[in-house]
Enzyme design. Sequence first.
Site, PDB file in Angstrom:
ATOM      1  N   ASP A  94      35.094  41.034  36.159  1.00 42.36           N
ATOM      2  CA  ASP A  94      34.397  39.918  36.795  1.00 42.36           C
ATOM      3  C   ASP A  94      32.898  40.134  36.618  1.00 42.36           C
ATOM      4  O   ASP A  94      32.432  41.281  36.618  1.00 42.36           O
ATOM      5  CB  ASP A  94      34.700  39.887  38.295  1.00 42.36           C
ATOM      6  CG  ASP A  94      36.124  39.457  38.616  1.00 42.36           C
ATOM      7  OD1 ASP A  94      36.914  39.259  37.680  1.00 42.36           O
ATOM      8  OD2 ASP A  94      36.433  39.348  39.819  1.00 42.36           O
ATOM      9  N   SER A 235      26.451  46.572  38.501  1.00 41.75           N
ATOM     10  CA  SER A 235      26.369  47.415  37.319  1.00 41.75           C
ATOM     11  C   SER A 235      26.629  46.566  36.087  1.00 41.75           C
ATOM     12  O   SER A 235      26.616  45.344  36.156  1.00 41.75           O
ATOM     13  CB  SER A 235      27.342  48.585  37.413  1.00 41.75           C
ATOM     14  OG  SER A 235      26.904  49.620  36.560  1.00 41.75           O
TER      15      SER A 235
END
Length: 278
Positions: A94, A235
């Site tokens: 995602d 991240s």
Amino acid sequence: MYNKENVLIRFLYGTCAGRILLKIFTKPELSNIVRKFLDSSLSKAIIPFYIKKHGIDMSEYKTEEYSSFNSFFIRKKQNIDIDRDTSILISPCDGYLSVYNIDSVSRYNIKNCEYDLSQLLGESFPSEIYNEGKCFVFRLEPQNYHRYCYIDDGYKNINKDINGILHCVRPAACDKYPVYVQNTRTYTQINTVNFGKVIQMEIGAMLVGRIHNHEHGEKEVFKGEEKGYFEFGGSTILMLFEKNKVIPYVDIVLNTAEGRETQVRAGESIGEKVKGDS
């Protein structure tokens, strides 16, 4: 697209005083301190506030008791829909996707920074095999699912770990620093069945010191198989493809050209195999 920068990030990357503090915030030592708290039972109190703040739909996830905030952060989904068509490239995670062209001398541009693959992968890696290929950048936000998968069947080589600092990966940081060659990262080359030799790289970010990959040795891998997960924070996953191996969808390419990211979900289609390639 999610492009709002919070107050702290604007301060750290947009002011002189913030950039002085940035030297502390990007140190892995600070990440280790924060990690110890987030691994403790005391951090459980954060969970309901975090869910509310980020509007997380918990019905998507397996029901379980969380022993700490980090155990919540790496929660597993009930189900991930994987597009099993062998000609389709799926998203490994995602997040928010941008796609860039790699030029004939192993360079590509993200925001205001030019990246050299030899710096990204290390001087000993034959990075020229990705000349004129594609670079897919998946940026994960704190509210995203932080587990990631393999994008095709194939055989992976040993992971390479590269130590670094831990910049934020939001646009404000990428505008000012070559984040992806400064941050701690790990990568592996996957000899895929349908997309050639693919680099899949996980890049740590501010307050995300740990990147967990389940297997560090050589092994056969499968499309949709979980590869690993990140601990707390946003991240990045970066993927490199050789020339004439994949065609990203037009809307993703156009969004990138216009400075917009495309929201994607793990397992959904984001491109196609080049026809006639074997």
